[in-house]
Design a protein around this motif. Structure first.
Motif, PDB file in Angstrom:
ATOM      1  N   GLN A   1      39.964  10.574  -0.761  1.00 27.22           N
ATOM      2  CA  GLN A   1      40.789  10.376   0.200  1.00 27.22           C
ATOM      3  C   GLN A   1      40.192   9.562   1.502  1.00 27.22           C
ATOM      4  O   GLN A   1      39.967   9.590   3.048  1.00 27.22           O
ATOM      5  N   VAL A   2      38.873   8.267   1.166  1.00 28.32           N
ATOM      6  CA  VAL A   2      37.961   7.828   2.088  1.00 28.32           C
ATOM      7  C   VAL A   2      37.902   6.508   2.277  1.00 28.32           C
ATOM      8  O   VAL A   2      37.998   6.182   0.968  1.00 28.32           O
ATOM      9  N   ASN A   3      37.763   5.671   2.969  1.00 25.54           N
ATOM     10  CA  ASN A   3      38.431   4.159   2.595  1.00 25.54           C
ATOM     11  C   ASN A   3      37.035   3.149   3.336  1.00 25.54           C
ATOM     12  O   ASN A   3      37.401   2.480   4.215  1.00 25.54           O
ATOM     13  N   ARG A   4      35.679   3.891   3.320  1.00 20.73           N
ATOM     14  CA  ARG A   4      34.651   3.444   3.372  1.00 20.73           C
ATOM     15  C   ARG A   4      33.642   2.684   2.141  1.00 20.73           C
ATOM     16  O   ARG A   4      33.169   3.799   2.127  1.00 20.73           O
ATOM     17  N   TRP A   5      33.353   1.996   2.180  1.00 18.28           N
ATOM     18  CA  TRP A   5      32.573   1.519   1.366  1.00 18.28           C
ATOM     19  C   TRP A   5      31.785   0.911   1.371  1.00 18.28           C
ATOM     20  O   TRP A   5      31.380  -0.609   2.926  1.00 18.28           O
ATOM     21  N   GLU A   6      30.422   0.424   1.183  1.00 16.97           N
ATOM     22  CA  GLU A   6      28.805  -0.543   1.283  1.00 16.97           C
ATOM     23  C   GLU A   6      28.873  -0.958   0.723  1.00 16.97           C
ATOM     24  O   GLU A   6      28.956  -1.028  -0.750  1.00 16.97           O
ATOM     25  N   ILE A   7      28.223  -2.062   0.517  1.00 18.05           N
ATOM     26  CA  ILE A   7      27.775  -3.286  -0.123  1.00 18.05           C
ATOM     27  C   ILE A   7      26.144  -3.530  -0.898  1.00 18.05           C
ATOM     28  O   ILE A   7      25.658  -3.187  -0.137  1.00 18.05           O
ATOM     29  N   ILE A   8      27.181  -3.310  -2.285  1.00 14.49           N
ATOM     30  CA  ILE A   8      25.178  -2.523  -2.519  1.00 14.49           C
ATOM     31  C   ILE A   8      24.323  -3.635  -3.774  1.00 14.49           C
ATOM     32  O   ILE A   8      23.629  -3.694  -4.288  1.00 14.49           O
ATOM     33  N   ARG A   9      25.497  -4.914  -4.455  1.00  8.75           N
ATOM     34  CA  ARG A   9      25.217  -5.959  -4.783  1.00  8.75           C
ATOM     35  C   ARG A   9      26.214  -7.127  -4.681  1.00  8.75           C
ATOM     36  O   ARG A   9      26.955  -6.649  -4.069  1.00  8.75           O
ATOM     37  N   MET A  10      25.245  -7.991  -4.215  1.00 11.65           N
ATOM     38  CA  MET A  10      26.690  -9.405  -4.557  1.00 11.65           C
ATOM     39  C   MET A  10      25.212 -10.560  -5.243  1.00 11.65           C
ATOM     40  O   MET A  10      23.899 -10.525  -5.393  1.00 11.65           O
ATOM     41  N   GLY A  11      26.521 -11.054  -5.968  1.00 13.98           N
ATOM     42  CA  GLY A  11      26.304 -12.259  -6.679  1.00 13.98           C
ATOM     43  C   GLY A  11      27.883 -12.485  -7.644  1.00 13.98           C
ATOM     44  O   GLY A  11      28.870 -12.820  -6.740  1.00 13.98           O
ATOM     45  N   ALA A  12      28.084 -13.310  -8.257  1.00  8.80           N
ATOM     46  CA  ALA A  12      28.812 -13.146  -8.888  1.00  8.80           C
ATOM     47  C   ALA A  12      29.895 -12.448  -8.802  1.00  8.80           C
ATOM     48  O   ALA A  12      31.576 -12.180  -8.803  1.00  8.80           O
ATOM     49  N   ASP A  13      29.771 -10.937  -9.472  1.00  5.15           N
ATOM     50  CA  ASP A  13      29.788  -9.606  -9.180  1.00  5.15           C
ATOM     51  C   ASP A  13      29.892  -9.005  -7.973  1.00  5.15           C
ATOM     52  O   ASP A  13      28.371  -9.881  -7.726  1.00  5.15           O
ATOM     53  N   ILE A  14      30.695  -8.606  -7.596  1.00  2.87           N
ATOM     54  CA  ILE A  14      30.575  -7.320  -6.437  1.00  2.87           C
ATOM     55  C   ILE A  14      30.015  -5.504  -6.488  1.00  2.87           C
ATOM     56  O   ILE A  14      31.677  -5.096  -7.043  1.00  2.87           O
ATOM     57  N   LYS A  15      29.479  -5.696  -6.027  1.00  6.28           N
ATOM     58  CA  LYS A  15      29.049  -3.352  -6.446  1.00  6.28           C
ATOM     59  C   LYS A  15      29.446  -2.734  -4.934  1.00  6.28           C
ATOM     60  O   LYS A  15      28.886  -3.304  -4.252  1.00  6.28           O
ATOM     61  N   ILE A  16      30.214  -1.811  -5.056  1.00  8.35           N
ATOM     62  CA  ILE A  16      29.836  -1.284  -3.950  1.00  8.35           C
ATOM     63  C   ILE A  16      29.869   0.079  -3.887  1.00  8.35           C
ATOM     64  O   ILE A  16      31.096   0.558  -5.316  1.00  8.35           O
ATOM     65  N   LYS A  17      29.692   1.042  -3.049  1.00 14.88           N
ATOM     66  CA  LYS A  17      29.825   2.414  -2.902  1.00 14.88           C
ATOM     67  C   LYS A  17      30.235   2.921  -2.343  1.00 14.88           C
ATOM     68  O   LYS A  17      30.356   2.432  -1.216  1.00 14.88           O
ATOM     69  N   CYS A  18      31.099   4.247  -2.419  1.00 11.34           N
ATOM     70  CA  CYS A  18      31.666   4.717  -1.769  1.00 11.34           C
ATOM     71  C   CYS A  18      30.801   5.573  -1.745  1.00 11.34           C
ATOM     72  O   CYS A  18      30.415   6.807  -1.327  1.00 11.34           O
ATOM     73  N   THR A  19      31.157   6.252   0.753  1.00 13.05           N
ATOM     74  CA  THR A  19      30.426   6.359   1.940  1.00 13.05           C
ATOM     75  C   THR A  19      30.041   7.989   1.470  1.00 13.05           C
ATOM     76  O   THR A  19      29.896   8.629   1.811  1.00 13.05           O
TER      77      THR A  19
END
Length: 61
Positions: free
Chosen positions: A17-35
């Motif tokens: 139920q939280v909608n805050r994500w931190e971008i932890i990797r960028m490239g051709a793919d993007i990795k995000i982590k729930c805060t």
């Protein structure tokens, strides 16, 4: 434009139920982590741009 370390809001909230994500990797793919629960999701840059709603916080320099 978004960058590594930014906090973003996606169109759909996470199961915790939280909608805050931190971008932890960028490239051709993007990795995000729930805060809230720490769940990590990896998606293509194209999918990320479709699903991202807005940038909530820019990373402090």
């Amino acid at each position: 434009m978004y960058d590594l370390g930014d906090i973003v809001e996606m169109k759909k909230p996470h199961a915790c139920q939280v909608n805050r994500w931190e971008i932890i990797r960028m490239g051709a793919d993007i990795k995000i982590k729930c805060t809230n629960c720490g769940h990590i999701v990896m998606m293509t840059r194209r999918d990320f741009e479709k699903k991202m709603k807005k940038i909530l916080e820019k990373k402090a320099d």
